[in-house]
Design a protein around this motif. Structure first.
Motif, PDB file in Angstrom:
ATOM      1  N   ARG A 285     -13.904   7.533 -15.707  1.00 33.67           N
ATOM      2  CA  ARG A 285     -12.777   8.355 -16.160  1.00 33.67           C
ATOM      3  C   ARG A 285     -12.338   9.317 -15.043  1.00 33.67           C
ATOM      4  O   ARG A 285     -11.141   9.510 -14.808  1.00 33.67           O
ATOM      5  N   LEU A 289      -8.675   9.560 -13.297  1.00 33.28           N
ATOM      6  CA  LEU A 289      -7.876  10.789 -13.231  1.00 33.28           C
ATOM      7  C   LEU A 289      -7.483  11.116 -11.793  1.00 33.28           C
ATOM      8  O   LEU A 289      -6.364  11.563 -11.528  1.00 33.28           O
ATOM      9  N   GLU A 323      -0.284  12.004 -19.257  1.00 35.73           N
ATOM     10  CA  GLU A 323      -1.125  12.016 -18.054  1.00 35.73           C
ATOM     11  C   GLU A 323      -0.340  12.230 -16.764  1.00 35.73           C
ATOM     12  O   GLU A 323      -0.937  12.482 -15.731  1.00 35.73           O
TER      13      GLU A 323
END
Length: 428
Positions: A285, A289, A323
């Motif tokens: 993750r 990101l 995001e």
């Protein structure tokens, strides 16, 4: 029967109750035959025999390219005027084509007869033809059929129809044990990444539909819990539920957040402890990101509109808004399946305009009035909009490209930042 992922309290409403503009006018989409382009690469010993016109053959060769160095795994049995006029027996001609094909290609283990139009148009009942030919060639070759018609469908429904034709053929789970099934075509590398994550969580190894080989299709039964990897598979989901399987409702695995929620739905269903889930997903993750952040400066604050095309529009808009800080202006989708899309709608920014179906002229007028920074649309609309000064992204590119999962999150963001980068490079 569905198991619903617990909603995020911070974003529990989103566009769940937003009004939807429903339109039924002229549409600008490819037909379901286009799905063969990615399906023939996935099921490695399958063959797709299109029963259609020369136009269908030209479409497939233009879209998929001509295979010069390898044996093709799709072809078109062209319907001539004499077939439509009833001057020849189309069933006899189809039988001869299949006989020649299977004699020349003994590597084919699964043959799909794909109708380019409904039976009333092509004057041939492919379901009866598939049944007749199956009796002749089983067990060496299984022969199924589905429709790739573009009448009232969009191109990604070709995969839904294909997988739906497979569901009745899937073996039953012998002992009724629990199992996890991932439904929807994914690139092999993405499947392998998900397998590793589920394995590290201590879950049973997932099966995938479609499988890579015709003889390895997954078993299904009351203990089967399945995740949709693609949003355009409502009929396949319905048939799996009819066989006793349970759908795990979740957002789709696009971006770091969507992938985490998608994995979490399975982990919670199989009782994976929360600390173990975090330990397994923490590093991938974080990589996702970081990869996404590299594109944020180009996309944050930009306004984006989606024309209805691939049925990926709502999950993509959720990813870009949450995001990357983009602002969805209008999100159009060919069909809005509430049961499948509710987890996504709950995460869309409130105030986003939603539309279902298409009246292309009216949507073009709205798009020009909105003047978004980026328009996601089909190939037929992209060039005219570019000529008007708008930046565009081809929606079909998002179907062909592996974009699911943590490791592909940066590539997915890059597909949207690239049009702006290209414009910057072309400026004098």
């Amino acid at each position: 029967m569905n198991v619903v992922l617990k909603p995020d309290p911070a974003a529990s409403t989103g566009c769940l109750d937003a009004p939807v503009l429903r339109e039924r006018g002229q549409r600008e989409v490819f037909c379901g035959l286009t799905g063969i382009i990615w399906l023939h690469r996935k099921i490695q010993d399958a063959f797709f025999l299109i029963v259609g016109s020369r136009t269908c053959a030209h479409l497939m060769q233009s879209a998929a390219g001509v295979m010069i160095f390898a044996e093709p795994r799709f072809a078109t049995a062209i319907i001539e005027d004499r077939d439509l006029a009833g001057l020849s027996d189309a069933n006899d001609e189809l039988d001869r084509v299949v006989e020649r094909l299977l004699a020349r290609r003994p590597d084919i283990k699964l043959l799909f007869l794909v109708g380019s139009c409904p039976s009333e148009v092509i004057k041939l009942d492919l379901s009866r033809a598939a049944g007749r030919l199956s009796q002749r060639y089983t067990p060496d070759v299984r022969i199924l059929n589905y429709s790739g018609s573009g009448i009232e469908t969009t191109f990604t429904q070709g995969e839904d129809n294909c997988l739906a034709s497979l569901v009745p053929e899937l073996p039953a789970v012998a002992d009724g044990s629990d199992s996890l099934l991932v439904v929807g075509t994914l690139a092999d590398v993405v499947e392998d990444q998900f397998c590793r994550l589920f394995e590290e969580m201590g879950m049973p190894a997932p099966a995938f539909l479609p499988a890579r080989r015709a003889g390895c299709q997954p078993a299904v039964g009351p203990g089967t819990r399945f995740l949709l990897a693609q949003p355009y598979l409502p009929e396949t989901a319905r048939l799996l539920e009819a066989r006793g399987a349970t759908r795990l409702a979740a957002p789709f695995p696009l971006g770091a957040d969507g992938t985490t929620r998608w994995l979490q739905a399975a982990a919670e269903s199989f009782g994976v402890p929360q600390d173990r889930f975090r330990a397994v997903t923490e590093r991938p993750r974080a990589r996702a990101l970081e990869a996404i952040a590299a594109h944020r400066s180009r996309l944050e604050g930009r306004r984006i509109s989606f024309f209805p095309d691939s049925q990926l529009e709502i999950p993509l808009a959720r990813f870009l808004a949450r995001e990357l800080g983009m602002e969805p202006v209008e999100v159009g989708t060919p069909y809005l399946h509430r049961g499948i899309m509710d987890p996504e709608l709950a995460l869309l920014p409130a105030g986003t305009r939603l539309s279902e179906g298409q009246d292309v002229d009216r949507q073009l007028d709205r798009c020009r009035a909105d003047a978004p920074d980026l328009v996601v649309c089909g190939l037929g609309l992209a060039n005219p909009l570019e000529a008007e000064g708008m930046a565009t992204k081809w929606s079909i590119e998002l179907v062909f490209t592996p974009v699911q999962g943590y490791e592909q999150a940066g590539d997915l963001a890059g597909l949207f930042s690239r049009p702006f980068d290209r414009r910057t490079r072309l400026e004098v």
